[in-house]
Design an enzyme around this catalytic site. Structure first.
Site, short mmCIF file in Angstrom:
data_model
loop_
_atom_site.label_atom_id
_atom_site.label_comp_id
_atom_site.label_asym_id
_atom_site.label_seq_id
_atom_site.Cartn_x
_atom_site.Cartn_y
_atom_site.Cartn_z
N TYR A 6 -28.29 -20.38 -47.65
CA TYR A 6 -28.14 -19.84 -49.00
C TYR A 6 -26.81 -19.11 -49.09
O TYR A 6 -26.29 -18.59 -48.11
CB TYR A 6 -29.31 -18.97 -49.42
CG TYR A 6 -29.66 -17.75 -48.60
CD1 TYR A 6 -28.85 -16.61 -48.60
CD2 TYR A 6 -30.84 -17.71 -47.87
CE1 TYR A 6 -29.21 -15.48 -47.88
CE2 TYR A 6 -31.20 -16.58 -47.15
CZ TYR A 6 -30.38 -15.47 -47.16
OH TYR A 6 -30.73 -14.34 -46.44
N CYS A 7 -26.23 -19.15 -50.27
CA CYS A 7 -24.89 -18.58 -50.53
C CYS A 7 -23.87 -19.05 -49.50
O CYS A 7 -23.21 -18.23 -48.84
CB CYS A 7 -24.96 -17.06 -50.58
SG CYS A 7 -23.50 -16.28 -51.36
N PRO A 8 -23.69 -20.36 -49.34
CA PRO A 8 -22.74 -20.85 -48.34
C PRO A 8 -21.30 -20.53 -48.73
O PRO A 8 -20.95 -20.48 -49.91
CB PRO A 8 -22.99 -22.36 -48.34
CG PRO A 8 -23.52 -22.66 -49.71
CD PRO A 8 -24.33 -21.46 -50.09
N LYS A 64 -26.72 -19.33 -39.16
CA LYS A 64 -26.07 -18.28 -39.94
C LYS A 64 -26.91 -17.00 -39.96
O LYS A 64 -28.11 -17.04 -40.18
CB LYS A 64 -25.84 -18.78 -41.38
CG LYS A 64 -25.25 -17.75 -42.34
CD LYS A 64 -25.02 -18.38 -43.70
CE LYS A 64 -24.61 -17.37 -44.75
NZ LYS A 64 -24.36 -17.99 -46.06
#
Length: 270
Positions: A139-141, A152
């Site tokens: 999420y939110c790369p 991550k």
């Protein structure tokens, strides 16, 4: 540049202010950028909120945003739209946020701010190699996703006001990174992200996100991670001093209202 940035600098330390709402934390970071524009003294700030999902501006354009927000509400999460770009991230009691408030005059390229934070985090967790590259199914790369062995555990963003730069990182310390990723995956499912015609939202794989404790097989607390950050700053040559509040309540309230108004604008009708 990054290893020597703090060498010989005084850095003011702002331990966790007891802000009850993320609106207040984001407004305070905005306020600190106004302050550093005048005093030119770098600052580091730690903050924790639980449980919230902080949405980006693009999330507010999801085809069925209301369904996604209902899912978050049913899952026990409050939500806001932050006043900067990027996509949604999860905050809870196991996620430490660190803000570096820096003087924009100290560097010419936006990447320099990311590099300074990356160097700090890399040295904080020197037990393993921390890499910075995009984990596309997180999420939110972004290009400054921080990972160990391809998983991550943190993401970095920047916000610039006047002559200040706020380099902000969310750092998953405790708990399950996969569970947080599953929450965001389900949010995008309920909001029908895959039907958007102009923007591609991440196809999240929870197996590729983890907390630092999961990755290092440790049992670090939020307090211990804060202490690591301050030790590394000292090792980098910084002189650490306690932040002395010189708050302009009128300015802070104005910044807080700006964030609330933007949030209300993007969530109107939901």
């Amino acid at each position: 540049m990054t290893e020597s940035y703090f060498n010989g600098k005084t850095v003011e330390v702002i331990d966790r202010y007891q802000f009850s709402h993320p609106f207040e934390s984001f407004a305070f970071d905005d306020y600190l950028q106004h302050q550093i524009s005048n005093d030119h003294t770098p600052k580091i700030r730690f903050w924790v909120h639980d449980p919230f999902v902080i949405l980006g501006l693009q999330d507010a354009r999801l085809p069925k945003l209301g369904y996604g927000l209902d899912f978050l509400d049913d899952s026990g999460y409050e939500f806001i739209v932050r006043n900067s770009g990027g996509l949604g991230v999860v905050l809870d009691e196991g996620v430490l946020n660190i803000s570096l408030i820096l003087d924009k005059a100290d560097f010419h390229y936006i990447e320099n701010g990311y590099d300074i934070m990356y160097e700090l985090i890399s040295q904080m967790f020197s037990e393993d190699e921390v890499k910075a590259y995009e984990i596309i199914d997180s999420y939110c790369p972004g290009s400054y996703d921080l990972s160990i062995d391809g998983k991550k555990f943190a993401g970095i963003s920047q916000r610039r006001i006047k002559n200040g730069v706020a380099v902000q990182i969310y750092l998953s310390v405790t708990g399950s990174g996969a569970d947080r990723a599953k929450l965001m995956k389900d949010f995008y499912y309920h909001a029908e992200a895959n039907t958007h015609q102009k923007f591609t939202y991440p196809d999240i794989n929870p197996a590729n996100m983890a907390s630092i404790n999961e990755l290092l097989k440790m049992d670090l607390t939020i307090d211990q991670v804060e202490k690591r950050a301050l030790k590394v700053l000292g090792d980098m040559g910084a002189e650490l001093k306690e932040y002395r509040s010189q708050e302009d309540e009128t300015l802070y309230e104005q910044l807080l209202n700006n964030i609330k108004e933007r949030n209300n604008k993007y969530l109107a009708g939901h």
